[in-house]
Design a protein around this motif. Sequence first.
Motif, mmCIF file in Angstrom:
data_model
loop_
_atom_site.group_PDB
_atom_site.id
_atom_site.type_symbol
_atom_site.label_atom_id
_atom_site.label_comp_id
_atom_site.label_asym_id
_atom_site.label_seq_id
_atom_site.Cartn_x
_atom_site.Cartn_y
_atom_site.Cartn_z
ATOM 1 N N ARG A 149 0.845 -1.187 0.000
ATOM 2 C CA ARG A 149 0.000 0.000 0.000
ATOM 3 C C ARG A 149 0.885 1.244 0.000
ATOM 4 O O ARG A 149 1.869 1.307 0.728
ATOM 5 C CB ARG A 149 -0.901 -0.004 1.229
ATOM 6 C CG ARG A 149 -2.009 1.023 1.208
ATOM 7 C CD ARG A 149 -2.987 0.826 2.356
ATOM 8 N NE ARG A 149 -3.707 -0.436 2.234
ATOM 9 C CZ ARG A 149 -4.751 -0.759 3.005
ATOM 10 N NH1 ARG A 149 -5.171 0.081 3.935
ATOM 11 N NH2 ARG A 149 -5.345 -1.916 2.850
ATOM 12 N N GLU A 150 0.537 2.226 -0.822
ATOM 13 C CA GLU A 150 1.349 3.432 -0.936
ATOM 14 C C GLU A 150 0.493 4.680 -0.789
ATOM 15 O O GLU A 150 -0.692 4.698 -1.122
ATOM 16 C CB GLU A 150 2.083 3.478 -2.279
ATOM 17 C CG GLU A 150 1.186 3.585 -3.493
ATOM 18 C CD GLU A 150 1.954 3.791 -4.792
ATOM 19 O OE1 GLU A 150 3.171 4.101 -4.741
ATOM 20 O OE2 GLU A 150 1.340 3.654 -5.868
ATOM 21 N N LEU A 151 1.129 5.722 -0.314
ATOM 22 C CA LEU A 151 0.464 7.003 -0.139
ATOM 23 C C LEU A 151 0.112 7.608 -1.497
ATOM 24 O O LEU A 151 0.909 7.585 -2.432
ATOM 25 C CB LEU A 151 1.378 7.961 0.617
ATOM 26 C CG LEU A 151 0.911 9.411 0.698
ATOM 27 C CD1 LEU A 151 -0.291 9.534 1.611
ATOM 28 C CD2 LEU A 151 2.047 10.309 1.153
ATOM 29 N N VAL A 152 -1.088 8.158 -1.581
ATOM 30 C CA VAL A 152 -1.490 8.936 -2.746
ATOM 31 C C VAL A 152 -1.464 10.421 -2.387
ATOM 32 O O VAL A 152 -0.751 11.215 -2.994
ATOM 33 C CB VAL A 152 -2.882 8.532 -3.241
ATOM 34 C CG1 VAL A 152 -3.329 9.435 -4.390
ATOM 35 C CG2 VAL A 152 -2.901 7.062 -3.660
ATOM 36 N N ALA A 153 -2.240 10.778 -1.388
ATOM 37 C CA ALA A 153 -2.324 12.181 -0.977
ATOM 38 C C ALA A 153 -2.953 12.272 0.398
ATOM 39 O O ALA A 153 -3.731 11.401 0.786
ATOM 40 C CB ALA A 153 -3.142 12.995 -1.975
ATOM 41 N N THR A 154 -2.607 13.333 1.111
ATOM 42 C CA THR A 154 -3.234 13.607 2.399
ATOM 43 C C THR A 154 -3.664 15.061 2.444
ATOM 44 O O THR A 154 -3.175 15.897 1.661
ATOM 45 C CB THR A 154 -2.274 13.335 3.567
ATOM 46 O OG1 THR A 154 -1.128 14.199 3.439
ATOM 47 C CG2 THR A 154 -1.824 11.897 3.591
ATOM 48 N N ILE A 155 -4.571 15.355 3.351
ATOM 49 C CA ILE A 155 -5.001 16.730 3.551
ATOM 50 C C ILE A 155 -5.280 16.916 5.033
ATOM 51 O O ILE A 155 -5.982 16.110 5.640
ATOM 52 C CB ILE A 155 -6.226 17.062 2.670
ATOM 53 C CG1 ILE A 155 -6.571 18.544 2.764
ATOM 54 C CG2 ILE A 155 -7.422 16.173 2.981
ATOM 55 C CD1 ILE A 155 -7.544 18.997 1.657
ATOM 56 N N SER A 203 4.653 11.048 -7.570
ATOM 57 C CA SER A 203 4.128 10.548 -8.845
ATOM 58 C C SER A 203 2.697 11.014 -9.110
ATOM 59 O O SER A 203 2.193 10.876 -10.225
ATOM 60 C CB SER A 203 4.185 9.028 -8.880
ATOM 61 O OG SER A 203 3.398 8.476 -7.851
ATOM 62 N N MET A 204 2.044 11.567 -8.097
ATOM 63 C CA MET A 204 0.661 12.028 -8.255
ATOM 64 C C MET A 204 0.574 13.539 -8.487
ATOM 65 O O MET A 204 -0.470 14.036 -8.911
ATOM 66 C CB MET A 204 -0.185 11.701 -7.023
ATOM 67 C CG MET A 204 0.043 10.387 -6.359
ATOM 68 S SD MET A 204 -0.067 8.927 -7.406
ATOM 69 C CE MET A 204 0.484 7.688 -6.225
#
Length: 117
Positions: free
Chosen positions: A45-51, A62-63
């Motif tokens: 599992r990899e991070l995409v984005a956080t807020i 990469s996003m």
Amino acid sequence: QAPLVESGGGLVEPGGSLNLSCVTSKNLFGASNMGWYRQAPGKERELVATIDTRGDPNYADSMKGRFTISRDHAKSTVYLQMHSLKPEDTAVYYCYANIVFTAHQYWGQGTQVTVSP
């Protein structure tokens, strides 16, 4: 009821767009940094984005430029807008909430995104 409920996944052609949504309770939403992770078959599992609670976003390299994370306090919902999708973006996308003061995490059930001709 599950604490986090995702929607919006599906099948899209390369270069296309999808918008994911994750709704939760008002209390959990207000107390948490929110985010999206993804897991492709055979991969971690990899991070995409956080807020964070102030609305400040953070993206995996990469996003950047293709994905946009946002949150709507009135709807207790976090969104992930995905553009210029590539086959390598195919994965199950998971929403998560990280309570600021306790670091306790909640995870959604995941929504499948498939990018294929």
